[in-house]
Every structure is written in structure tokens, then in C-alpha cells.
Design a protein around this motif. Structure first.
Motif, PDB file in Angstrom:
ATOM      1  N   GLU A 116       1.319  -6.746  -3.036  1.00  0.00           N
ATOM      2  CA  GLU A 116       0.812  -6.976  -1.609  1.00  0.00           C
ATOM      3  C   GLU A 116       1.725  -5.899  -0.488  1.00  0.00           C
ATOM      4  OE1 GLU A 116       0.977 -10.969  -0.935  1.00  0.00           O
ATOM      5  OE2 GLU A 116       0.272 -11.688  -2.789  1.00  0.00           O
ATOM      6  N   CYS A 117       2.231  -5.139  -1.081  1.00  0.00           N
ATOM      7  CA  CYS A 117       3.292  -4.450  -0.217  1.00  0.00           C
ATOM      8  C   CYS A 117       2.844  -3.006   0.191  1.00  0.00           C
ATOM      9  CB  CYS A 117       4.566  -4.361  -0.766  1.00  0.00           C
ATOM     10  SG  CYS A 117       5.550  -5.941  -0.656  1.00  0.00           S
ATOM     11  N   ARG A 118       3.120  -2.538   1.416  1.00  0.00           N
ATOM     12  CA  ARG A 118       2.983  -1.033   1.848  1.00  0.00           C
ATOM     13  C   ARG A 118       4.368  -0.488   1.574  1.00  0.00           C
ATOM     14  NH1 ARG A 118      -0.692   1.656   5.226  1.00  0.00           N
ATOM     15  NH2 ARG A 118       0.598   2.776   7.102  1.00  0.00           N
ATOM     16  N   VAL A 119       4.525   0.684   1.180  1.00  0.00           N
ATOM     17  CA  VAL A 119       5.864   1.200   0.546  1.00  0.00           C
ATOM     18  C   VAL A 119       5.689   2.566   1.139  1.00  0.00           C
ATOM     19  CG1 VAL A 119       7.173   1.925  -1.249  1.00  0.00           C
ATOM     20  CG2 VAL A 119       5.780  -0.117  -1.449  1.00  0.00           C
ATOM     21  N   ALA A 120       6.860   2.616   1.866  1.00  0.00           N
ATOM     22  CA  ALA A 120       7.528   4.139   2.433  1.00  0.00           C
ATOM     23  C   ALA A 120       8.577   4.597   1.664  1.00  0.00           C
ATOM     24  CB  ALA A 120       7.670   4.081   3.766  1.00  0.00           C
ATOM     25  N   PHE A 121       8.790   5.935   1.723  1.00  0.00           N
ATOM     26  CA  PHE A 121       9.822   6.594   0.870  1.00  0.00           C
ATOM     27  C   PHE A 121      10.572   7.683   1.666  1.00  0.00           C
ATOM     28  CE2 PHE A 121      11.259  10.026  -2.095  1.00  0.00           C
ATOM     29  CZ  PHE A 121      12.033   8.919  -3.064  1.00  0.00           C
ATOM     30  N   VAL A 122      12.002   7.423   1.764  1.00  0.00           N
ATOM     31  CA  VAL A 122      12.815   8.365   2.708  1.00  0.00           C
ATOM     32  C   VAL A 122      13.657   9.163   1.776  1.00  0.00           C
ATOM     33  CG1 VAL A 122      14.476   8.463   4.511  1.00  0.00           C
ATOM     34  CG2 VAL A 122      12.523   6.861   4.588  1.00  0.00           C
ATOM     35  N   SER A 123      13.856  10.211   1.814  1.00  0.00           N
ATOM     36  CA  SER A 123      14.586  11.115   0.889  1.00  0.00           C
ATOM     37  C   SER A 123      15.589  12.079   1.498  1.00  0.00           C
ATOM     38  CB  SER A 123      13.617  11.768  -0.177  1.00  0.00           C
ATOM     39  OG  SER A 123      14.411  12.852  -1.023  1.00  0.00           O
ATOM     40  N   LEU A 150       0.412   2.833  -0.042  1.00  0.00           N
ATOM     41  CA  LEU A 150       1.866   3.859   0.391  1.00  0.00           C
ATOM     42  C   LEU A 150       1.485   4.096   2.036  1.00  0.00           C
ATOM     43  CD1 LEU A 150       1.928   6.438  -2.219  1.00  0.00           C
ATOM     44  CD2 LEU A 150       3.090   4.440  -2.303  1.00  0.00           C
ATOM     45  N   THR A 151       2.559   4.397   2.589  1.00  0.00           N
ATOM     46  CA  THR A 151       2.433   4.585   4.203  1.00  0.00           C
ATOM     47  C   THR A 151       1.828   6.028   4.093  1.00  0.00           C
ATOM     48  OG1 THR A 151       4.799   5.540   3.824  1.00  0.00           O
ATOM     49  CG2 THR A 151       4.289   3.401   5.039  1.00  0.00           C
ATOM     50  N   GLU A 152       1.377   6.395   5.467  1.00  0.00           N
ATOM     51  CA  GLU A 152       0.506   7.875   5.446  1.00  0.00           C
ATOM     52  C   GLU A 152       1.421   8.895   5.058  1.00  0.00           C
ATOM     53  OE1 GLU A 152      -1.778  10.339   8.670  1.00  0.00           O
ATOM     54  OE2 GLU A 152      -1.329   8.265   9.190  1.00  0.00           O
ATOM     55  N   ASN A 153       2.864   8.602   5.323  1.00  0.00           N
ATOM     56  CA  ASN A 153       3.680   9.773   5.203  1.00  0.00           C
ATOM     57  C   ASN A 153       5.104   9.257   4.634  1.00  0.00           C
ATOM     58  OD1 ASN A 153       2.382  12.038   6.866  1.00  0.00           O
ATOM     59  ND2 ASN A 153       2.554  10.378   8.374  1.00  0.00           N
ATOM     60  N   PHE A 154       5.496  10.230   3.680  1.00  0.00           N
ATOM     61  CA  PHE A 154       6.914  10.016   3.404  1.00  0.00           C
ATOM     62  C   PHE A 154       7.866  10.916   4.322  1.00  0.00           C
ATOM     63  CE2 PHE A 154       5.747   8.931  -1.275  1.00  0.00           C
ATOM     64  CZ  PHE A 154       5.294   7.570  -0.696  1.00  0.00           C
ATOM     65  N   TYR A 155       9.095  10.499   4.095  1.00  0.00           N
ATOM     66  CA  TYR A 155      10.069  11.387   5.041  1.00  0.00           C
ATOM     67  C   TYR A 155      11.105  12.050   4.220  1.00  0.00           C
ATOM     68  CZ  TYR A 155       7.455   8.962   8.702  1.00  0.00           C
ATOM     69  OH  TYR A 155       6.470   8.499   9.475  1.00  0.00           O
ATOM     70  N   SER A 156      11.373  13.119   4.827  1.00  0.00           N
ATOM     71  CA  SER A 156      12.541  13.677   3.906  1.00  0.00           C
ATOM     72  C   SER A 156      13.574  14.638   5.145  1.00  0.00           C
ATOM     73  CB  SER A 156      11.833  14.945   3.108  1.00  0.00           C
ATOM     74  OG  SER A 156      12.619  15.739   2.662  1.00  0.00           O
ATOM     75  N   PHE A 157      14.672  14.642   4.727  1.00  0.00           N
ATOM     76  CA  PHE A 157      15.628  15.694   5.468  1.00  0.00           C
ATOM     77  C   PHE A 157      16.695  16.061   4.536  1.00  0.00           C
ATOM     78  CE2 PHE A 157      19.350  12.546   5.680  1.00  0.00           C
ATOM     79  CZ  PHE A 157      18.654  11.239   5.322  1.00  0.00           C
TER      80      PHE A 157
END
Lengths: 166, 96
Positions: A45-52, A124-131
């Protein structure tokens, strides 16, 4: 261990001290308690984001600054609909040979889409995030980059955010 | 190593600490490797000039004149990696 006692326990309490002994001043020092977060509903039931920290970005966007001696304090949005062939890595400080063959080993965008398709994750969220992780000014990292990413991720209203180093 | 370390070194005019930082940066955490990388970049640049190749001095002077010192410093670091790439001896794990 009860839920209550877990909340009062710091996650890996010796980590910052250890790193700072070897690389003085290179890590943000935290002495205050950061409580563990608990999920209050099923992943399905979750909306998931990813940060890398993998330095993954869309081809054609300004490459991460891998040469600056103090580091790069910017981040990139990576659309979760992107094809892996549209992604590339700009990073000097970790071996990328495996990730160049299959970017999912550091940035599991296809694996997470599969989990959505199989119903294990709602979306999933519309975007994942990276740095990139080479940042020698921990105060600036905390004050700007971390805050900027947190704000951007929060705006996508995820229930779960996965944080992964590379 | 951190910005705090560098600021202390600058305040103390401690050139050894500053060059150590640069070597560690270019050598991915290995000071001796970084020293060799600096030498390698300079050799690669020198090799391009020993045959009196035509160069665009106006472009060089214009770049220096039109840009602030910090941008030029950034370019200086970028040029190091440019010449390392040209050398064909790439020691780093990833890519620019």
C-alpha cells in the motif's frame, strides 16, 4: 526487543566516531538520537522513493562534478519511468564496472518497477534521486544538499524512502 | 580530510598539508599514487608542446581574462583529469 526499546536505540552508534577518527572532520557528527522509523502499513500500500549516492543521472544532463576537490553538492532527479539505457554514471570514487553492465546493482530502478508490477509495492514516486558521495564539506552537505533532497523527496509524498550508498 | 582541515592548513600556511590533500584527491585516497598522477598529467601536457604545435594563445589569454580565479582553479583541476584521460593510464574506478 520491544518496539519501545528499539526506538530508543541509536542505529549503528559507533559509526560516526569511527569514521571521524580516520578522516577528521569529514563526517557530520551526530550525538542526538535519531529514532528508527516504523512502517505503519503494508508495502503493498506504499509509495516508494529511492535516494542514492551512486552518481546516476539521465544522459544529456550536466554531469556530476567529479573533479572539484571539495565535491559536488547538487542532485539529479531520475524519472522512475526511465529506461536503463538512458542512464549513466558520473563518479570517480567507487568501482563502476558492475554497474556499467547492470545499473540495477547500485540503482535498482527495474527491480523496484518489477516489485510494483508484482504488487509487492503500490507505486514508485515520479522520480528517484541521485548525487555523488565525494563531498568534503559535511556542514554544507547537511545544510544544502541533504535539505534540498529531503524537500524534493517530501514533495513527492512517499510512504517509504530507501537510502542507498554506492 | 575536510574543508575544515584545509582551512586550518591555509591559515597556518601549511603547504605540505594542502599538497597532501591534492595528492589524495588525484590518487583516490593514495598519496603516492596522487603524486604520480600529477607528474603524469604534466608530462602529458608537455608532450603536446615539444613539437611546437600551433596553439591558440588568444583563447588562453581570453579565458584567463574573462573568468574569475575560482573558475580558473576549477578549470585547473579539470585539466588535470583531461590530460590523465589523454595519457590512457586511468587509475580511477569510475569516470568523469
Amino acid at each position: 526487543m520491544t518496539v519501545g526499546s528499539e526506538i530508543r536505540q541509536q542505529l549503528r552508534p559507533g559509526l560516526w566516531k569511527t569514521v571521524n577518527e580516520r578522516y577528521p572532520g569529514s563526517m557530520i557528527t551526530k550525538y542526538d538520537l535519531v529514532p528508527l522509523a516504523h512502517l505503519d502499513k503494508p508495502l503493498s500500500e506504499c509509495r516508494v522513493a529511492f535516494v542514492s549516492t551512486a552518481g546516476v543521472q539521465l544522459k544529456g544532463t550536466l554531469p556530476f562534478d567529479t573533479v572539484h576537490p571539495i565535491g559536488d553538492y547538487s542532485f539529479r532527479r531520475v524519472p522512475t519511468s526511465a529506461e536503463t539505457s538512458d542512464l549513466e554514471i558520473h563518479q570517480l570514487k567507487y568501482p563502476t564496472a558492475g554497474a556499467e553492465k547492470d545499473i540495477n546493482v547500485v540503482f535498482p530502478i527495474e527491480r523496484l518497477r518489477e516489485l510494483v508490477a508484482e504488487g509487492h509495492i503500490k507505486e514508485l514516486t515520479e522520480n528517484f534521486y541521485s548525487f555523488i558521495g565525494y563531498n568534503m564539506d559535511p556542514e554544507r552537505l547537511e545544510r544544502t544538499l541533504a535539505e534540498d533532497i529531503a524537500e524534493a523527496v517530501k514533495a513527492e509524498e512517499p510512504d517509504v524512502v530507501l537510502l542507498a550508498p554506492a | 580530510m575536510s574543508v575544515e582541515y584545509l582551512k586550518e592548513a591555509v591559515a597556518a600556511n601549511d603547504r605540505e598539508r594542502l599538497i597532501r590533500y591534492v595528492r589524495l584527491h588525484f590518487g583516490d585516497g593514495n598519496e603516492e599514487a596522487g603524486r604520480k598522477e600529477i607528474d603524469k598529467a604534466w608530462c602529458e601536457a608537455l608532450k603536446l608542446l615539444i613539437d611546437h604545435a600551433e596553439t591558440d594563445r588568444e583563447a588562453i589569454l581570453s579565458t584567463i581574462e574573462k573568468n574569475d580565479p575560482a573558475t580558473l582553479a576549477h578549470l585547473y583541476f579539470r585539466l588535470h583529469f583531461y590530460f590523465i584521460e589523454r595519457s590512457g593510464e586511468w587509475i580511477h574506478d569510475g569516470r568523469l
